[in-house]
Design an enzyme around this catalytic site. Structure first.
Site, PDB file in Angstrom:
ATOM      1  N   HIS B 516       0.847  -1.183   0.000  1.00 11.26           N
ATOM      2  CA  HIS B 516       0.000   0.000   0.000  1.00 11.26           C
ATOM      3  C   HIS B 516       0.886   1.238   0.000  1.00 11.26           C
ATOM      4  CE1 HIS B 516      -3.101  -2.785   2.200  1.00 11.26           C
ATOM      5  NE2 HIS B 516      -2.848  -3.164   0.969  1.00 11.26           N
TER       6      HIS B 516
HETATM    7  C1  LIG Z   1       0.175  -8.971  -2.365  1.00  7.66           C
HETATM    8  C2  LIG Z   1      -0.775  -7.816  -2.451  1.00  7.66           C
HETATM    9  C3  LIG Z   1      -1.956  -7.811  -1.726  1.00  7.66           C
HETATM   10  C4  LIG Z   1      -2.845  -6.734  -1.806  1.00  7.66           C
HETATM   11  N1  LIG Z   1      -4.015  -6.783  -1.109  1.00  7.66           N
HETATM   12  C5  LIG Z   1      -4.848  -5.720  -1.134  1.00  7.66           C
HETATM   13  C6  LIG Z   1      -6.077  -5.742  -0.413  1.00  7.66           C
HETATM   14  O1  LIG Z   1      -6.450  -6.747   0.180  1.00  7.66           O
HETATM   15  N2  LIG Z   1      -6.850  -4.631  -0.404  1.00  7.66           N
HETATM   16  C7  LIG Z   1      -6.494  -3.510  -1.076  1.00  7.66           C
HETATM   17  O2  LIG Z   1      -7.229  -2.521  -1.005  1.00  7.66           O
HETATM   18  N3  LIG Z   1      -5.361  -3.482  -1.830  1.00  7.66           N
HETATM   19  C8  LIG Z   1      -4.537  -4.565  -1.869  1.00  7.66           C
HETATM   20  N4  LIG Z   1      -3.401  -4.539  -2.629  1.00  7.66           N
HETATM   21  C9  LIG Z   1      -3.143  -3.358  -3.478  1.00  7.66           C
HETATM   22  C10 LIG Z   1      -3.800  -3.471  -4.857  1.00  7.66           C
HETATM   23  O3  LIG Z   1      -3.319  -4.589  -5.537  1.00  7.66           O
HETATM   24  C11 LIG Z   1      -3.513  -2.205  -5.651  1.00  7.66           C
HETATM   25  O4  LIG Z   1      -4.077  -1.105  -4.948  1.00  7.66           O
HETATM   26  C12 LIG Z   1      -4.115  -2.177  -7.049  1.00  7.66           C
HETATM   27  O5  LIG Z   1      -3.743  -3.285  -7.817  1.00  7.66           O
HETATM   28  C13 LIG Z   1      -3.666  -0.885  -7.727  1.00  7.66           C
HETATM   29  O6  LIG Z   1      -4.111  -0.814  -9.051  1.00  7.66           O
HETATM   30  P1  LIG Z   1      -3.223  -0.061 -10.147  1.00  7.66           P
HETATM   31  O7  LIG Z   1      -3.951  -0.181 -11.420  1.00  7.66           O
HETATM   32  O8  LIG Z   1      -2.863   1.268  -9.617  1.00  7.66           O
HETATM   33  O9  LIG Z   1      -1.854  -0.887 -10.193  1.00  7.66           O
HETATM   34  P2  LIG Z   1      -1.633  -2.377 -10.731  1.00  7.66           P
HETATM   35  O10 LIG Z   1      -2.867  -3.166 -10.577  1.00  7.66           O
HETATM   36  O11 LIG Z   1      -0.407  -2.901 -10.099  1.00  7.66           O
HETATM   37  O12 LIG Z   1      -1.367  -2.176 -12.289  1.00  7.66           O
HETATM   38  C14 LIG Z   1      -0.271  -1.455 -12.782  1.00  7.66           C
HETATM   39  C15 LIG Z   1       0.173  -2.095 -14.086  1.00  7.66           C
HETATM   40  O13 LIG Z   1       1.066  -1.233 -14.756  1.00  7.66           O
HETATM   41  C16 LIG Z   1       2.094  -1.992 -15.342  1.00  7.66           C
HETATM   42  N5  LIG Z   1       3.276  -1.151 -15.565  1.00  7.66           N
HETATM   43  C17 LIG Z   1       4.047  -0.564 -14.622  1.00  7.66           C
HETATM   44  N6  LIG Z   1       5.027   0.142 -15.187  1.00  7.66           N
HETATM   45  C18 LIG Z   1       4.886   0.011 -16.522  1.00  7.66           C
HETATM   46  C19 LIG Z   1       5.602   0.498 -17.641  1.00  7.66           C
HETATM   47  N7  LIG Z   1       6.685   1.270 -17.498  1.00  7.66           N
HETATM   48  N8  LIG Z   1       5.188   0.157 -18.889  1.00  7.66           N
HETATM   49  C20 LIG Z   1       4.098  -0.637 -19.068  1.00  7.66           C
HETATM   50  N9  LIG Z   1       3.396  -1.144 -18.025  1.00  7.66           N
HETATM   51  C21 LIG Z   1       3.771  -0.817 -16.778  1.00  7.66           C
HETATM   52  C22 LIG Z   1       2.323  -3.099 -14.334  1.00  7.66           C
HETATM   53  O14 LIG Z   1       2.985  -4.197 -14.918  1.00  7.66           O
HETATM   54  C23 LIG Z   1       0.906  -3.404 -13.878  1.00  7.66           C
HETATM   55  O15 LIG Z   1       0.309  -4.411 -14.643  1.00  7.66           O
HETATM   56  C24 LIG Z   1      -2.516  -5.619  -2.592  1.00  7.66           C
HETATM   57  C25 LIG Z   1      -1.320  -5.626  -3.336  1.00  7.66           C
HETATM   58  C26 LIG Z   1      -0.462  -6.708  -3.281  1.00  7.66           C
HETATM   59  C27 LIG Z   1       0.769  -6.698  -4.107  1.00  7.66           C
END
Ligand SMILES: Cc1cc2nc3c(=O)[nH]c(=O)nc-3n(C[C@H](O)[C@H](O)[C@H](O)COP(=O)(O)OP(=O)(O)OC[C@H]3O[C@@H](n4cnc5c(N)ncnc54)[C@H](O)[C@@H]3O)c2cc1C
Ligand code: SF4
Lengths: 267, 590
Positions: B516
């Site tokens: 987080h």
């Molecule tokens: C183990 C774990 C448990 C979690 N449990 C919870 C929970 O229970 N409750 C909760 O509220 N949150 C939880 N989270 C947090 C939650 O997963 C994230 O808040 C959420 O996935 C964020 O969404 P996002 O789209 O911002 O990022 P992400 O879902 O991570 O997506 C970002 C994407 O961008 C891609 N990317 C990054 N850089 C580049 C680049 N330069 N070029 C192309 N692609 C790129 C990545 O590969 C990824 O696929 C957890 C996270 C983890 C790791």
């Protein structure tokens, strides 16, 4: 504790395995959803499998050390009987040992404890260096090898590694010890498919069901004793594949635009 | 030389949770969208199926789903007087990679933030006086309220199918739910999950002490559910392989189960995986993004021109991409000036172990990622902070997610780390131990920030992100206080031995806490203290929207993703209904 010979290890391991198999037959009624009968004993790796990575002297140390870290006792097999040396050998001889998922660029600095691992060694290099230093050290001080020391002296030596900062060919002793202990615990509890945890001995001991993965009908039966034999990935023959009931499968991912490979590629 | 591709209406940097949501909203509005994802394509079948998915070593210990740090690591130090060194292996947080992002292998714990946490500075000063907040803290109001976000929370939770018990529907309190929650417009889409044994023991103990236990809101579904996109999810099997794993049962809400199958069928959408975005390109005036430059798996470089750029690559990566692209003024801790990288925050975690008698079979392996029971009595400003020298709070509960033994084999204090006594203790306690999680807020401090590392590089020769972070004293005091309360509940649970302590500094990257990570491209009303406006539009480059937990000015008590999803829907609506009517224009005048 008396020093066990290789023969007594296998005798003891066999006896324990038999006892565990008997226990494993006392199963709870099958979960309605994914019922399967008493699974046959898992096929784990043999504790004697050939080593890919360890030299004989290294193997002797690792076999003796893991038997002290997780010993055979009334609860069941220890790390040696469970095949943990095979597990460690395969890890070190494979991609992980070669530094898979380890950021390896310098410059190198010792760093603070909170900054994590900062040595230039891959896990395989770390073990090779440290094991050579340990062999030399025991040879010099005791004129023998670690595996020939009595159990209590082996323990004392391991403790000196655990708490020491002496350099084992550049590897701080406590760093080597932490790696050895972590790998031993991994090998003891990981799925037998990786070469340790033979016959799922550790899972039977603590009551972990392994790769078996559906407890919907049991989770609200508070306090129920789950006594069914565990299951390893290798023997999961349910091959249950889920089909998304409503939506069709997504179309294939678009390929990247094709680039004619120019001789002088790159940026 | 990069190959220049045909211009599209919008490009997504990252196709994780936010990328999938924005892809759907923008293609629905008729835009031609390209999604660039650095990792592999992956789907429930065949990628997340058993038996290989039940591999603790590969997924939990070796972290197969996480960003490959041999290509892209980060560096870390506690403060500016130290030399930051690379995080050579992930431990304390786990950035995801691959289609669906971290939302493939999250737990599904799905909470709304409280209204007082959106207004933390004004609320605190009003209730406790101006001098109450430690001057080290740079906490600030978000510029949105819980009421502003309610429709977007609602929409996001109905997309996920979240299982829970409402505590407050339109101002009417409902027994069994969270009595502290802000009004929601309707109940959760699905009822709460079954309550495991340890959680039931916790509920009774917490209630006996006068607290208000309620079931954890969960995006591991309690029953089959068809979402507004027409996708059906199944009931969670309590498989015990949730966090760090993909769900084989279609029961965990993830881009793959809630949205991707619909998005990928849309002719307006093109997905390119194994496509690493290196930078956002700017026109000469530095006020317009012209698209992005990326490299494919074979090493070919492309320029993808786009009228609109959506940066949605996860909090830490969003900040790095802004810095690599030279957008916005980087934060300088010496002067306090600059905004990009400012107000990096985290989560302040601790735990209490409750060791039971051997007659109590906890069955820690019969668990899901987001099951269990907790209390919110110490969340945010739900209790009087007057007598204490801290702001913020923590929730705690019996919320165990698994009993996988490489990582879970609790032993009471005094047990040696190995040998016969260790083994004896592991066997004795494995099935008879509950763990209470204490999940606390994290306040922004002037000392904690993100910038580019001066030394270490990634596989494309670009500087790594540098994290400078330690726990503010405020947060350590909070953690000590609330962990004490959790210890008391642990004792009331009937444990033979109850062990735990508040979080201690310094922050270490060697122990998992949470993923987080927040802040660094903060949203706000004033461009001097924020990177994006309340619609998540860049102040400097109006055709760039930056979306993710990097928008949080500081981290609240609860887990971030419900708020990330709500913000994503809010931004998407602003783009479709307002921005597209006057493209290139700022939605808020600076
Ligand atoms: C183990 C774990 C448990 C979690 N449990 C919870 C929970 O229970 N409750 C909760 O509220 N949150 C939880 N989270 C947090 C939650 O997963 C994230 O808040 C959420 O996935 C964020 O969404 P996002 O789209 O911002 O990022 P992400 O879902 O991570 O997506 C970002 C994407 O961008 C891609 N990317 C990054 N850089 C580049 C680049 N330069 N070029 C192309 N692609 C790129 C990545 O590969 C990824 O696929 C957890 C996270 C983890 C790791
Ligand atoms: S615990 Fe439930 S939601 Fe999580 S992976 Fe298992 S079945 Fe899916």
């Amino acid at each position: 504790m008396e020093k066990l010979t290789r023969r007594t290890f296998f005798k003891a391991a066999g006896a324990t395995a038999a006892a565990l198999t008997a226990k494993a037959h006392a199963l709870t009624p099958d979960d309605a959803r994914h019922g399967h009968g008493a699974a046959p004993a898992a096929t784990g790796a043999s504790a004697q499998a050939a080593y890919l990575y360890f030299r004989p002297d290294e193997a002797r140390f690792v076999e003796a050390a893991v038997a002290r870290l997780i010993p055979l006792d009334a609860n069941g097999p220890g790390a040696l009987e469970a095949g943990v040396p095979n597990y460690i050998d395969r890890q070190l001889g494979g991609a992980w040992g070669a530094g898979e998922r380890l950021y390896r660029s310098g410059p190198w600095q010792p760093g603070l404890p909170g900054q994590g691992y900062q040595l230039p060694f891959t896990p395989a290099e770390l073990f090779r260096n440290a094991l050579r230093a340990i062999n030399d050290d025991v040879q010099k001080r005791r004129n023998t090898t670690f595996d020939k020391l009595p159990g209590n002296e082996q323990d004392a030596y391991l403790e000196s590694l655990q708490t020491g900062n002496q350099s084992l060919n550049g590897v701080p002793a406590h760093t080597f010890f932490e790696s050895l202990l972590a790998l031993t615990i991994e090998g003891f509890f990981a799925d037998p498919i990786y070469g340790g945890n033979k016959d799922m001995a550790s899972w039977k001991m603590i009551g972990f069901p392994g790769a078996y993965a559906s407890f919907y009908h049991l989770v609200d039966q508070h306090g129920v004793l789950f006594t069914r034999a565990p299951m390893s990935m290798g023997e999961d023959n349910r091959r249950m594949i889920h089909i998304q009931p409503v939506a069709a499968q997504p179309k294939a991912v678009g390929p990247n635009p094709v680039v004619a490979d120019k001789k002088k590629g790159g940026k | 030389m990069a190959t220049r591709l045909k211009e599209v209406d919008a490009v997504l940097v990252g196709v994780g949770l936010v990328g999938t949501m924005l892809g759907r909203e923008l293609t629905k509005a008729g835009l031609k969208v390209v999604g660039l994802e650095r990792g592999n394509a992956q789907f429930t079948v065949p990628d997340f199926q058993g038996p290989h998915m039940h591999d603790e070593l590969r997924y939990s210990v070796r972290k197969a789903f996480m960003q490959d740090n041999t290509k892209e690591a980060m560096t870390f130090r506690n403060n500016v007087n130290q030399v930051a060194l690379p995080i050579r292996r992930w431990e304390s947080f786990l950035p995801g990679t691959g289609l669906g992002g971290a939302a493939v292998h999250w737990n599904g714990q799905t909470y709304r933030f409280q209204d007082d946490e959106f207004k933390i500075r004004s609320h605190t000063e009003q209730r406790y006086g101006k001098g109450f907040i430690d001057p080290e803290l740079t906490v600030q109001d978000w510029g949105v309220t819980a009421a502003d976000l309610e429709p977007y929370y609602d929409r996001f939770e109905y997309l996920l199918g979240t299982s829970g018990q409402a505590g407050n529907v339109k101002g009417q309190k409902i027994a069994g739910g969270n009595p502290f929650e802000d009004p929601r417009s309707r109940p959760y889409p699905t009822p709460p999950m079954k309550e495991p044994y340890g959680a039931a023991i916790f509920r009774k103990a917490a209630a006996s002490l006068g607290y208000h236990p309620f079931p954890q809101p969960s995006s591991n579904l309690s029953q089959p559910y068809t979402n507004p996109e027409g996708l059906t999810l199944q009931a969670c099997m309590f498989c015990g392989y949730c966090e760090r794993y993909g769900c084989e049962h279609y029961a965990k809400s993830s881009p793959q189960t809630i949205l991707l199958p619909v998005l990928l069928k849309d002719k307006n959408f093109t997905l390119r995986t194994q496509s690493q975005v290196l930078r956002i390109n700017l026109a000469q005036d530095k006020k317009t993004a012209t698209g992005v430059t990326y490299v494919d798996a074979a090493g070919h470089e492309f320029e993808q021109p786009a009228k609109l750029v959506i940066l949605c690559s996860f909090a830490l990566n969003n900040v790095r991409m802004m810095l690599l692209s030279g957008i916005g003024q980087p934060y300088d801790p010496k002067t306090g000036q600059g905004v990009v990288g400012r107000n990096y925050a985290y989560q302040t975690m601790s735990a209490v172990q409750v060791f039971f008698d051997e007659s109590v079979n906890i069955n820690p392996f019969m668990r899901s990622g987001a099951n269990g029971t907790l209390i919110a009595d110490f969340v945010g400003d739900n209790f009087d902070h007057g007598p204490h020298k801290f702001i913020g709070g923590a929730y705690f509960g019996e919320l165990m997610t698994n009993g996988r033994p490489i990582e879970f084999h609790p032993t009471p204090p005094g047990t040696p780390a190995w040998g016969a006594r260790w083994k004896e203790a592991v066997v004795r306690h494995y099935n008879h131990t509950s763990v209470l999680n204490v999940h606390g807020s994290s306040m922004a401090s002037r000392n904690n920030y993100l910038d580019l590392d001066p030394t270490y590089k990634d596989a494309w020769d670009q500087p790594l992100l540098r994290i400078t972070f330690d726990f503010p004293a405020n947060d350590l005091r909070m953690s000590a206080y609330v962990t004490d309360k959790a210890l008391a509940v642990g004792k009331a649970m009937g444990g033979r031995q109850v062990v735990g302590a508040g979080r201690k500094g310094p922050y270490t990257v060697t122990q998992y806490q949470t993923t987080h990570n927040t802040g660094g491209t903060v949203m706000g009303l004033d461009r001097k203290t924020s990177v994006v406006n309340r619609y998540l539009q860049s102040w400097d480059v109006p055709n760039l929207f930056v979306i993710g937990a990097s928008n949080f000015p500081q981290n609240a008590t609860y887990n971030p993703t419900d708020t990330v999803g709500a913000l994503a829907y809010m931004a998407a609506e602003a783009i479709v209904n307002r921005y597209l009517k006057a493209p290139g224009q700022a939605l808020v005048q600076a």
